[in-house]
Design a protein around this motif. Structure first.
Motif, PDB file in Angstrom:
ATOM      1  N   SER A  81       0.904  -1.302  -0.049  1.00  0.00           N
ATOM      2  CA  SER A  81       0.060   0.039  -0.098  1.00  0.00           C
ATOM      3  C   SER A  81       0.789   1.386  -0.147  1.00  0.00           C
ATOM      4  N   GLU A  82       2.141   1.233   0.389  1.00  0.00           N
ATOM      5  CA  GLU A  82       3.030   2.268   0.524  1.00  0.00           C
ATOM      6  C   GLU A  82       3.694   2.605  -0.739  1.00  0.00           C
ATOM      7  N   ILE A  83       3.689   1.682  -1.928  1.00  0.00           N
ATOM      8  CA  ILE A  83       4.530   1.892  -2.965  1.00  0.00           C
ATOM      9  C   ILE A  83       3.781   3.036  -3.843  1.00  0.00           C
ATOM     10  N   PRO A  84       2.719   3.118  -4.093  1.00  0.00           N
ATOM     11  CA  PRO A  84       2.056   3.790  -5.082  1.00  0.00           C
ATOM     12  C   PRO A  84       2.303   5.271  -4.497  1.00  0.00           C
ATOM     13  N   PRO A  85       2.013   5.659  -3.299  1.00  0.00           N
ATOM     14  CA  PRO A  85       2.141   7.047  -2.839  1.00  0.00           C
ATOM     15  C   PRO A  85       3.689   7.770  -2.737  1.00  0.00           C
ATOM     16  N   THR A  86       4.597   6.512  -2.509  1.00  0.00           N
ATOM     17  CA  THR A  86       5.932   6.894  -2.248  1.00  0.00           C
ATOM     18  C   THR A  86       6.719   6.843  -3.621  1.00  0.00           C
ATOM     19  N   PHE A  87       6.308   5.923  -4.598  1.00  0.00           N
ATOM     20  CA  PHE A  87       7.022   6.059  -5.909  1.00  0.00           C
ATOM     21  C   PHE A  87       6.061   6.102  -7.138  1.00  0.00           C
ATOM     22  N   GLY A  88       4.984   6.646  -6.958  1.00  0.00           N
ATOM     23  CA  GLY A  88       4.107   7.017  -7.949  1.00  0.00           C
ATOM     24  C   GLY A  88       3.789   5.731  -8.825  1.00  0.00           C
ATOM     25  N   MET A  89       3.749   4.670  -8.320  1.00  0.00           N
ATOM     26  CA  MET A  89       3.256   3.235  -9.215  1.00  0.00           C
ATOM     27  C   MET A  89       2.077   3.035  -8.941  1.00  0.00           C
ATOM     28  N   PRO A  90       1.391   2.387 -10.289  1.00  0.00           N
ATOM     29  CA  PRO A  90      -0.261   2.047 -10.050  1.00  0.00           C
ATOM     30  C   PRO A  90      -0.400   1.113  -8.979  1.00  0.00           C
ATOM     31  N   LEU A 228       1.085  13.563  -4.716  1.00  0.00           N
ATOM     32  CA  LEU A 228       1.169  14.721  -4.075  1.00  0.00           C
ATOM     33  C   LEU A 228      -0.298  14.833  -3.422  1.00  0.00           C
ATOM     34  N   SER A 229      -0.409  13.892  -2.529  1.00  0.00           N
ATOM     35  CA  SER A 229      -1.775  13.519  -1.933  1.00  0.00           C
ATOM     36  C   SER A 229      -1.804  14.474  -0.536  1.00  0.00           C
ATOM     37  N   ASN A 230      -0.979  15.509  -0.201  1.00  0.00           N
ATOM     38  CA  ASN A 230      -1.370  16.191   0.824  1.00  0.00           C
ATOM     39  C   ASN A 230      -0.339  17.173   1.074  1.00  0.00           C
ATOM     40  N   THR A 231      -0.735  18.202   1.814  1.00  0.00           N
ATOM     41  CA  THR A 231       0.374  19.520   1.940  1.00  0.00           C
ATOM     42  C   THR A 231       1.670  19.098   2.212  1.00  0.00           C
ATOM     43  N   LYS A 232       2.078  18.250   3.251  1.00  0.00           N
ATOM     44  CA  LYS A 232       3.358  18.054   3.387  1.00  0.00           C
ATOM     45  C   LYS A 232       4.002  17.396   2.258  1.00  0.00           C
ATOM     46  N   LEU A 233       3.431  16.739   1.538  1.00  0.00           N
ATOM     47  CA  LEU A 233       4.216  15.960   0.304  1.00  0.00           C
ATOM     48  C   LEU A 233       4.416  17.184  -0.902  1.00  0.00           C
ATOM     49  N   TYR A 240      12.232  19.923  -3.320  1.00  0.00           N
ATOM     50  CA  TYR A 240      12.995  19.141  -4.361  1.00  0.00           C
ATOM     51  C   TYR A 240      13.411  20.005  -5.495  1.00  0.00           C
ATOM     52  N   LEU A 241      12.452  20.485  -6.043  1.00  0.00           N
ATOM     53  CA  LEU A 241      12.463  21.289  -7.145  1.00  0.00           C
ATOM     54  C   LEU A 241      13.224  22.458  -6.994  1.00  0.00           C
ATOM     55  N   MET A 242      12.943  23.405  -5.852  1.00  0.00           N
ATOM     56  CA  MET A 242      13.863  24.329  -5.494  1.00  0.00           C
ATOM     57  C   MET A 242      15.437  23.922  -5.464  1.00  0.00           C
ATOM     58  N   GLU A 243      15.566  22.919  -4.884  1.00  0.00           N
ATOM     59  CA  GLU A 243      17.248  22.533  -4.843  1.00  0.00           C
ATOM     60  C   GLU A 243      17.561  22.095  -6.174  1.00  0.00           C
ATOM     61  N   GLY A 244      16.623  21.287  -6.746  1.00  0.00           N
ATOM     62  CA  GLY A 244      17.216  20.630  -8.216  1.00  0.00           C
ATOM     63  C   GLY A 244      17.313  21.663  -9.682  1.00  0.00           C
ATOM     64  N   LEU A 245      16.303  22.596  -9.335  1.00  0.00           N
ATOM     65  CA  LEU A 245      16.292  23.655 -10.469  1.00  0.00           C
ATOM     66  C   LEU A 245      16.943  25.010 -10.129  1.00  0.00           C
ATOM     67  N   LYS A 246      17.196  25.253  -8.753  1.00  0.00           N
ATOM     68  CA  LYS A 246      17.410  26.624  -8.159  1.00  0.00           C
ATOM     69  C   LYS A 246      16.264  27.557  -8.536  1.00  0.00           C
ATOM     70  N   LEU A 247      15.351  27.346  -7.877  1.00  0.00           N
ATOM     71  CA  LEU A 247      14.065  28.168  -8.339  1.00  0.00           C
ATOM     72  C   LEU A 247      13.594  28.552  -6.885  1.00  0.00           C
ATOM     73  N   PRO A 248      12.912  29.751  -6.860  1.00  0.00           N
ATOM     74  CA  PRO A 248      12.164  30.078  -5.897  1.00  0.00           C
ATOM     75  C   PRO A 248      11.034  29.530  -5.292  1.00  0.00           C
ATOM     76  N   TYR A 259       2.753  20.074 -13.361  1.00  0.00           N
ATOM     77  CA  TYR A 259       3.236  18.873 -13.928  1.00  0.00           C
ATOM     78  C   TYR A 259       2.906  17.589 -13.211  1.00  0.00           C
ATOM     79  N   GLY A 260       2.316  17.845 -11.908  1.00  0.00           N
ATOM     80  CA  GLY A 260       1.913  16.738 -11.046  1.00  0.00           C
ATOM     81  C   GLY A 260       2.918  15.777 -10.226  1.00  0.00           C
ATOM     82  N   SER A 261       4.198  15.853 -10.729  1.00  0.00           N
ATOM     83  CA  SER A 261       5.519  15.088  -9.986  1.00  0.00           C
ATOM     84  C   SER A 261       6.603  15.810 -10.212  1.00  0.00           C
ATOM     85  N   VAL A 262       7.502  15.518  -9.134  1.00  0.00           N
ATOM     86  CA  VAL A 262       8.987  16.389  -9.252  1.00  0.00           C
ATOM     87  C   VAL A 262       9.667  15.962 -10.583  1.00  0.00           C
TER      88      VAL A 262
END
Length: 270
Positions: A81-90, A228-233, A240-248, A259-262
């Motif tokens: 049950s934890e694989i879909p939310p953690t890794f976006g797997m069906p 992206l199922s809650n505010t924390k995520l 993650y995007l801020m760090e990877g793409l140097k964005l505000p 886009y729905g995912s990092v």
């Protein structure tokens, strides 16, 4: 079935537990728990074989199935049950089944684990086939529900693994890949929800995390495909995007939600 010593049923190394004060009970449980990770370390070669088998079969459309009863069944369902939310797997790519059906997740179903034919019936409902992998989980290594399912799966060309806490058990002998974690006797004699269950959780964490890394569901050390199922995520993905793409922050958050995912956001910008 040959006779063998069930380590999971051997007497505790501690006696007169009711005479211990609370601190000593807790210290001794912790002392036993410290043995678990070392026991898991000894079966890493077998876990590696399973992960590599999963990676190969996944690329051809294969799925991962868990079967178990009681604590073991619940741990398989938890991991699945934890694989879909953690890794976006069906959800249908990792499936956990428990003896007695979904009602057994919360409340034990009497004698459900003793039905040797039911697991294969449950698996056939999901159209299991020779592209898939089946992992049976049973601390004792003797659960009929699990043994029956693995036996039929092997006959039908499914790669099988067995997670047990009794080396030499029927499950260890039956599985293509036996993962037999010898954690020794339980602190409370026969209570396999303790060290045995802990070892199973550690092994399941290793199997699916390593597998997801190997098939590209992780980048660097980040869960770039998480749902992206809650505010924390959403906040985590934004950072993650801020760090990877140097964005505000606000710009990264907007891209993430667009886009729905990092990973999709990073791929789009690249």
């Amino acid at each position: 079935m040959s006779e063998y010593i069930k380590i999971t049923e051997t007497p505790s190394l501690y006696n007169d537990l009711e005479m211990l004060d609370t601190k000593d009970i807790l210290l001794n449980i912790n002392k036993e728990d410290q043995k678990v990770a070392l026991a898991v370390k000894r079966v890493i070669p077998e876990i590696e074989l399973l992960v590599d088998g999963l990676e190969e079969r996944f690329l051809h459309g294969g799925r991962l199935f868990y079967i178990g009863a009681g604590t073991s069944g619940r741990l398989g369902i938890l991991d699945a049950s934890e694989i879909p939310p953690t890794f976006g797997m069906p959800h249908e790519r990792v499936v956990g089944l428990i003896a007695g059906g979904d009602s057994a997740i919360r409340k034990a179903v009497e004698f459900a684990e003793d039905d040797r034919s039911q697991a294969w019936k449950d698996l056939l409902e999901h159209k299991i086939n020779d592209k898939d992998v089946l992992v049976g989980i049973a601390a004792s290594g003797t659960t009929p529900y699990v043994l029956g399912g693995l036996g039929e799966a092997r006959k039908n060309g499914v790669l099988t693994a067995g997670i047990t806490n009794n080396p030499g058990s029927p499950l260890a002998q039956l599985a293509d890949i036996p993962i037999a974690v010898d954690v020794g006797p339980e602190f409370l004699t026969g209570s396999t929800r303790m060290k045995s269950g802990t070892s199973q959780k550690l092994v399941l964490n290793m199997i699916t995390t390593a597998w997801m890394i190997r098939i590209g569901r992780v980048k660097g050390n980040k869960m770039v495909n998480m749902q992206l199922s809650n505010t924390k995520l959403v906040d985590r993905g934004t950072r993650y995007l801020m760090e990877g793409l140097k964005l505000p922050y606000k710009e990264a958050e907007k891209l993430l939600l667009q886009y729905g995912s990092v990973k999709k956001a990073m791929d789009a910008l690249k």
